[in-house]
Design a protein around this motif. Structure first.
Motif, PDB file in Angstrom:
ATOM      1  N   GLN A 119       0.780  -1.050   0.017  1.00  0.00           N
ATOM      2  CA  GLN A 119      -0.088  -0.253   0.170  1.00  0.00           C
ATOM      3  C   GLN A 119       0.968   1.232  -0.049  1.00  0.00           C
ATOM      4  OE1 GLN A 119      -3.007   0.073   3.142  1.00  0.00           O
ATOM      5  NE2 GLN A 119      -3.807   1.910   2.377  1.00  0.00           N
ATOM      6  N   ASP A 130       0.814   4.088  -2.774  1.00  0.00           N
ATOM      7  CA  ASP A 130       0.431   5.302  -2.560  1.00  0.00           C
ATOM      8  C   ASP A 130       1.595   6.503  -3.243  1.00  0.00           C
ATOM      9  OD1 ASP A 130      -1.642   4.545  -0.800  1.00  0.00           O
ATOM     10  OD2 ASP A 130      -0.254   5.044   1.114  1.00  0.00           O
ATOM     11  N   TYR A 169      -6.100   0.443  -6.828  1.00  0.00           N
ATOM     12  CA  TYR A 169      -6.011   0.607  -5.346  1.00  0.00           C
ATOM     13  C   TYR A 169      -7.597   0.524  -4.517  1.00  0.00           C
ATOM     14  CZ  TYR A 169      -4.156   3.193  -1.465  1.00  0.00           C
ATOM     15  OH  TYR A 169      -3.686   3.691  -0.347  1.00  0.00           O
ATOM     16  N   ASN A 205      -8.661  -2.988  -4.089  1.00  0.00           N
ATOM     17  CA  ASN A 205      -7.901  -3.960  -3.270  1.00  0.00           C
ATOM     18  C   ASN A 205      -8.489  -3.995  -1.954  1.00  0.00           C
ATOM     19  OD1 ASN A 205      -5.644  -5.209  -1.607  1.00  0.00           O
ATOM     20  ND2 ASN A 205      -4.234  -4.526  -3.119  1.00  0.00           N
ATOM     21  N   TYR A 232      -6.290  -2.909   1.334  1.00  0.00           N
ATOM     22  CA  TYR A 232      -6.044  -1.438   1.641  1.00  0.00           C
ATOM     23  C   TYR A 232      -7.111  -0.799   2.334  1.00  0.00           C
ATOM     24  CZ  TYR A 232      -2.556  -1.977  -2.264  1.00  0.00           C
ATOM     25  OH  TYR A 232      -1.518  -2.460  -2.911  1.00  0.00           O
ATOM     26  N   LYS A 276      -7.938   4.808   0.689  1.00  0.00           N
ATOM     27  CA  LYS A 276      -8.460   4.861  -0.296  1.00  0.00           C
ATOM     28  C   LYS A 276      -9.309   6.567  -0.515  1.00  0.00           C
ATOM     29  CE  LYS A 276      -9.659  -0.004  -0.778  1.00  0.00           C
ATOM     30  NZ  LYS A 276     -10.664  -1.286  -0.565  1.00  0.00           N
TER      31      LYS A 276
END
Length: 560
Positions: free
Chosen positions: A225, A229, A251, A254, A257, A262
């Motif tokens: 993650q 990012d 992202y 997933n 995460y 998010k």
């Protein structure tokens, strides 16, 4: 299929292509070495297998078995002995897929270790510097390495200074800090600057190589993650919104995460799209459920600045600065905010803090020039601008500020700012000067002062074939036509002020920013987790016992 048909050269081509996509993958390198041995190219095969042992010592038994399978013992001993230590003069595969790297460290032992590791991985272009200033001078001359490995406490230019200068110029270059001297107060800055890995000293070559491989793999194809990012933010900063949008889609889908992350990515994308109210709303929601407050405070502060809520923006940035006090860019933004609010004393205090961190940083020089122009101190502004490579951001600041003054019926103040800028711009006059003249002409047109507008355009020195020259020539014709026909000239969208971004259309969302920001406190747990995440091989016996009882997490490093 290829192995069955013993098409070794085709296997080598295929595996080399895979190695380019997934740098440092030792299974791929092992397959290449085997194919080279099987094809009869024993020398290349042995060199490749030596690289496998260097990159992943745990595969030594497999390497030895392959040698035994394809080379007679006496031939193996003769050839292999000639290659130990590895013969760097012979051709080596570039196992890491990078063209160049730099090392910034005054320790000769570290220099030798890194040289050995990089050469063994097939990276021949390694520049070594014993001071941060020498490394920065090299980068300032236009060089762009594929990887930076650096000690934190360097001569002339410290890690705090060097890393921030690098990030202002090279957004996406991966950075590894190899040091045991990063203080706890500096850890948040290391994370803010997008450092890809931190390796504690002393280290062994195997650990260093493993970290470099993980770093490069996560840089290219992020699965963690924190790596995702970083990759998304880099894409947005570089203007690659298509790729950023694709990565955000992955992202958001997933399940591993967290929701706060998010929302943050959605908020970041909204900001770069110019949807500042939406960015504020999403960032605020994420901030309520996240311990990773620093990046969210940065984003929220920037979005509030765009919306004109300077007081709330300053509050966010002051809180962020309390969590990471060495951030130069944020200190400069805070100085700007204080000046916008008319608090020039506080603005100078914020600027002084930035100067204490790095007085020669380009953002500090720009902030000083902006404050000087705002107060009408042309001499001070000239001195600050004389050291800048580009005046683009200064011109944008001048224009944005002057346009805001003119539109708020502070015409004389806006004109005075333009004239102060023209007086302060250092020689030689160029595009920056002509852009200010053009925008000053537009300000006069707003109040139908056509003669003054023409006088300002006469000062544009660029030829009619250049961009600004064409605009000035076209505007001059429109002014003359308005005078001849006794009509009013309006500024169309096409003739809007240069360097002036679109004004935000939305109002500031109704959020109690004071309460939100006041509820945030520095978390020592975040710092501890960051150190655990970033370091290897330094755990005490007691901590190892604790880790053995901890919940099992996914393996950080993808299997080689």
């Amino acid at each position: 299929m290829l192995r069955t048909k013993r098409q070794w050269n085709e296997i080598i081509k295929l595996e080399k292509a895979l190695l380019e996509l997934f740098p440092g993958t030792t299974d791929t390198l092992l397959s290449i070495g085997e194919a080279q041995l099987a094809s009869g190219d024993h020398e290349s095969g042995l060199r490749t297998l030596q690289q496998v042992k260097l990159l992943n010592p745990s595969l030594s038994a497999q390497v030895d078995q392959l040698k035994a399978n394809y080379i007679l013992i006496d031939e193996e001993d003769e050839l292999f002995d000639d290659l130990e230590p590895l013969d760097m003069t012979g051709p080596l595969l570039n196992a890491l897929g990078i063209q160049s790297a730099i090392l910034v460290d005054p320790d000769s032992a570290v220099q030798q270790s890194v040289k050995q590791v990089m050469a063994g991985a097939g990276v021949q272009d390694l520049e070594v510097f014993d001071s941060g200033q020498k490394a920065w001078d090299w980068i300032s001359n236009g060089q762009q390495p594929s990887l930076i490995i650096m000690e934190w406490r360097t001569l002339d230019l410290t890690g705090v200074q060097f890393i921030q200068r690098v990030r202002q110029r090279l957004i996406s270059v991966p950075i590894m800090v190899v040091s045991s001297l990063v203080s706890q107060s500096e850890v948040p800055l290391v994370k803010e600057m997008g450092v890809n890995a931190v390796v504690e000293k002393p280290f062994d070559n195997a650990t260093l190589m493993a970290e470099i491989i993980t770093l490069l793999q996560q840089q290219q194809y992020p699965t963690e993650q924190i790596s995702m990012d970083r990759k998304i933010i880099q894409c947005l900063q570089l203007g690659n919104k298509v790729e950023a949008n694709r990565l955000i889609g992955i992202y958001l889908s997933n399940p591993d995460y967290d929701d706060a992350g998010k929302r943050r990515m959605e908020a970041e994308y909204a900001f770069y799209e110019g949807h500042y109210m939406q960015s504020c709303t999403l960032a605020s929601a994420a901030l309520k459920q996240s311990h990773d407050s620093l990046e969210l405070l940065n984003l929220l502060g920037k979005a509030l600045m765009k919306l004109g809520d300077f007081e709330s923006a300053l509050k966010c940035m002051k809180k962020a600065q309390s969590l990471s006090p060495a951030n130069i860019e944020r200190a400069c933004r805070m100085a700007s905010l204080c000046a916008e609010m008319g608090d020039f004393e506080d603005a100078e205090d914020q600027l002084l803090q930035a100067k204490n961190l790095d007085a020669k940083n380009i953002l500090v020089l720009e902030a000083e020039a902006q404050l000087a122009l705002g107060s009408g101190d042309a001499e001070r502004a000239t001195k600050a601008m004389a050291s800048l490579e580009s005046l683009h951001r200064i011109v944008a600041f001048i224009n944005n500020k002057a346009v805001a003054l003119v539109r708020n019926n502070k015409f004389e103040e806006g004109i005075a700012l333009y004239k102060s800028a023209l007086e302060a711009l250092p020689p030689p006059w160029g595009h920056a000067h002509d852009t200010v003249c053009y925008n000053l002409s537009l300000a006069h047109i707003r109040f139908s002062e056509y003669e003054r507008a023409l006088q300002s355009l006469e000062k544009v020195k660029s030829g009619p074939t250049t961009g600004i020259g064409k605009k000035a020539h076209s505007l001059r014709k429109k002014i003359l036509h308005a005078q001849q026909t006794n009509t009013h000239l309006t500024i169309s969208v096409e003739a809007k002020e240069l360097n002036n971004p679109n004004d935000p259309k939305a109002l500031v969302p109704e959020i109690d920013f004071a309460a939100l920001v006041d509820g945030i406190a520095a978390s020592q747990g975040d710092i501890c987790c960051y150190r655990i995440f970033s370091s290897e091989g330094i755990a005490s016996e007691e901590s190892i016992k604790l880790f053995q009882k901890a919940p099992k997490l996914k393996q950080r490093r993808p299997a080689s």
